[in-house]
Design a protein around this motif. Sequence first.
Motif, mmCIF file in Angstrom:
data_model
loop_
_atom_site.group_PDB
_atom_site.id
_atom_site.type_symbol
_atom_site.label_atom_id
_atom_site.label_comp_id
_atom_site.label_asym_id
_atom_site.label_seq_id
_atom_site.Cartn_x
_atom_site.Cartn_y
_atom_site.Cartn_z
ATOM 1 N N VAL A 1 26.198 13.685 21.520
ATOM 2 C CA VAL A 1 24.877 13.332 22.179
ATOM 3 C C VAL A 1 25.185 12.218 23.373
ATOM 4 N N LEU A 2 25.804 11.467 23.185
ATOM 5 C CA LEU A 2 26.153 10.355 24.214
ATOM 6 C C LEU A 2 26.502 10.734 25.340
ATOM 7 N N ASN A 3 27.622 11.853 25.608
ATOM 8 C CA ASN A 3 28.084 12.421 26.435
ATOM 9 C C ASN A 3 26.696 13.178 27.399
ATOM 10 N N ILE A 4 25.916 13.993 26.748
ATOM 11 C CA ILE A 4 24.823 14.808 26.854
ATOM 12 C C ILE A 4 23.669 13.876 27.756
ATOM 13 N N LEU A 5 23.407 12.938 27.001
ATOM 14 C CA LEU A 5 22.275 11.842 27.566
ATOM 15 C C LEU A 5 22.824 11.091 28.823
ATOM 16 N N ASP A 6 24.442 11.004 28.583
ATOM 17 C CA ASP A 6 25.003 10.255 30.036
ATOM 18 C C ASP A 6 24.912 11.239 31.206
ATOM 19 N N TRP A 7 25.117 12.437 31.137
ATOM 20 C CA TRP A 7 25.248 13.640 32.069
ATOM 21 C C TRP A 7 23.589 13.697 32.718
ATOM 22 N N LEU B 1 29.364 6.321 13.240
ATOM 23 C CA LEU B 1 27.881 6.208 13.360
ATOM 24 C C LEU B 1 27.077 5.012 13.827
ATOM 25 N N TYR B 2 27.965 3.889 13.538
ATOM 26 C CA TYR B 2 27.313 2.932 14.042
ATOM 27 C C TYR B 2 27.493 2.458 15.457
ATOM 28 N N CYS B 3 28.286 3.137 15.965
ATOM 29 C CA CYS B 3 28.727 3.052 17.628
ATOM 30 C C CYS B 3 27.863 3.893 18.236
ATOM 31 N N ILE B 4 27.648 5.268 17.718
ATOM 32 C CA ILE B 4 26.469 5.994 18.204
ATOM 33 C C ILE B 4 25.062 5.724 18.305
ATOM 34 N N LYS B 5 24.618 4.889 17.164
ATOM 35 C CA LYS B 5 23.527 4.120 16.793
ATOM 36 C C LYS B 5 23.390 3.151 17.951
ATOM 37 N N SER B 6 24.321 2.395 18.304
ATOM 38 C CA SER B 6 24.412 1.126 19.117
ATOM 39 C C SER B 6 24.082 1.682 20.313
ATOM 40 N N GLN B 7 24.859 2.789 20.783
ATOM 41 C CA GLN B 7 24.695 3.198 22.275
ATOM 42 C C GLN B 7 23.399 3.878 22.535
ATOM 43 N N LEU B 8 22.762 4.609 21.427
ATOM 44 C CA LEU B 8 21.544 5.216 21.436
ATOM 45 C C LEU B 8 20.258 4.286 21.857
ATOM 46 N N GLU B 9 20.527 3.093 21.310
ATOM 47 C CA GLU B 9 19.628 2.190 21.141
ATOM 48 C C GLU B 9 19.444 1.505 22.584
ATOM 49 N N LYS B 10 20.372 1.856 23.494
ATOM 50 C CA LYS B 10 20.410 1.538 24.908
ATOM 51 C C LYS B 10 19.539 2.542 25.777
ATOM 52 N N LYS B 11 19.376 3.808 25.375
ATOM 53 C CA LYS B 11 18.677 4.457 26.059
ATOM 54 C C LYS B 11 17.359 4.678 25.762
ATOM 55 N N LYS B 12 16.514 5.028 26.707
ATOM 56 C CA LYS B 12 15.081 5.080 26.446
ATOM 57 C C LYS B 12 14.706 6.730 26.717
#
Length: 255
Positions: free
Chosen positions: A179-185, A209-220
């Motif tokens: 999901v982080l790649n997809i949102l980044d693209w 999971l903690y890393c994914i959650k932390s990165q998603l918190e930066k996304k709007k």
Amino acid sequence: MKIFCLCENTPFGEGFAFEHGLSLFIQTQKFNILFDFGQSDAFLKNAKKLGVDLSKVDFAILSHGHYDHGNGLKWFFEENNNCKVYAHKDTFGNFFHREKYIGLDSKINKNRFYFLSHDLPLGEGVRILVSRENKFPLDDCDMWIGRKDIPDDFTHEIYLEIEEDGKKYLFSGCAHKGVLNILDWFSPDYFFGGLHLSHHTPVVNNEKLYCIKSQLEKKKVKIYTGHCTGIEQFNYLKSSLPLEYISSGKVITIN
């Protein structure tokens, strides 16, 4: 925009069919779009219960080549005689999860497909997207091309992007590419689909999971998810993220 969840692992209410799979019916201002088909006729039963006429689908899209997203196709073909199904050219691969074959039924009518390998516009504000270069590494989820012959890099996964009223909506079947790649693209305002996190156990003190959650918190981005995300994993993410669960029979309206 209105999104009908025609199939997911859990029922939204009594009387809705459910199974391990995903199918979404999307009504835009101009088009009716079916995204994925589940693994049986469950999506069709729910469509009829919700008053969704699948004979009027303008575009049908198969997100990737796994049975729980595509084996319901034979029921769709019975309901809709004209609509092509858009899928990646590698969709009918020899896909396995460990020793279990998870690819598509070989008897599915391939003549109804439009196979692609690049981004493809379908209509005003609607296009199919293919994956880009990964910024974040893929998970080791024990999925293979052949019986542990070649690790699956999920190039057969495609995405649906819809732009309407100044907002961007992105649909993904399982987000196998991460999901982080997809949102980044693609940087959507809304994301719909599985996050493929259910294999991340235990949930408590899980570094990934903690890393994914932390990165998603930066996304709007507002995320509507279910299926392969996992219930425990969803609850963990929801503690600090704008997540909503989608179940068989649920209807989401976004104005």
